[in-house]
Design an enzyme around this catalytic site. Sequence first.
Site, PDB file in Angstrom:
ATOM      1  N   LYS A  16      -2.848 -16.163  -2.184  1.00 58.65           N
ATOM      2  CA  LYS A  16      -4.114 -16.721  -2.167  1.00 58.65           C
ATOM      3  C   LYS A  16      -3.883 -18.383  -1.805  1.00 58.65           C
ATOM      4  CE  LYS A  16      -6.558 -13.230  -3.363  1.00 58.65           C
ATOM      5  NZ  LYS A  16      -7.159 -12.702  -2.398  1.00 58.65           N
ATOM      6  N   CYS A  17      -3.048 -18.538  -1.083  1.00 57.93           N
ATOM      7  CA  CYS A  17      -2.218 -19.974  -1.039  1.00 57.93           C
ATOM      8  C   CYS A  17      -2.696 -20.343   0.547  1.00 57.93           C
ATOM      9  CB  CYS A  17      -0.743 -20.234  -1.119  1.00 57.93           C
ATOM     10  SG  CYS A  17      -0.065 -21.790  -0.706  1.00 57.93           S
ATOM     11  N   GLY A  18      -2.781 -21.774   0.859  1.00 57.34           N
ATOM     12  CA  GLY A  18      -2.977 -21.998   2.168  1.00 57.34           C
ATOM     13  C   GLY A  18      -1.734 -21.901   3.265  1.00 57.34           C
TER      14      GLY A  18
END
Length: 158
Positions: A35-37
């Site tokens: 769920k990280c950029g």
Amino acid sequence: MTTFYDFHATLENGEQYSLEKYKGQVVLVVNTATKCGFTPQFDGLEKLYEDYQQRGFVVLGFPSNQFKQEVATGSEAAAACRRDYGVTFPMHELTDVNGDNAEPVFKFMTSSAKGILGSESIKWNFTKFLVDRNGEVVERFASKDKPESLKKSIEKLL
């Protein structure tokens, strides 16, 4: 002298093994989060793995929720990586990468290849550590360093 091979890791399915399994190979260790950029880097990591696997290269993914950007378990994270990004390289259980509860292999890697201003802590997801065929950490890459930018460093070790 301590090397990368002196440590153990636990795969997404709970199976613990010795990192000595990778003796003689070039290893790229990455702390990951789904769920990280920086999650789109999974595509580039998989490409590196596919391109260099036959020459003795492996990528090892270690999901971590220390930055609050991961799903509930290592197996769920690995399933998301495989489903959404086609990841085929080994994925591990949810891992602490900083602090007192950090996995010993991460303590070893961060002390061997310090970050900006000599910091041993990992600042964010997708920090990458390059380990040579002798089990020595030779380079540390920041989260923002895209996998394709690591090619020259990897090729030098292969």
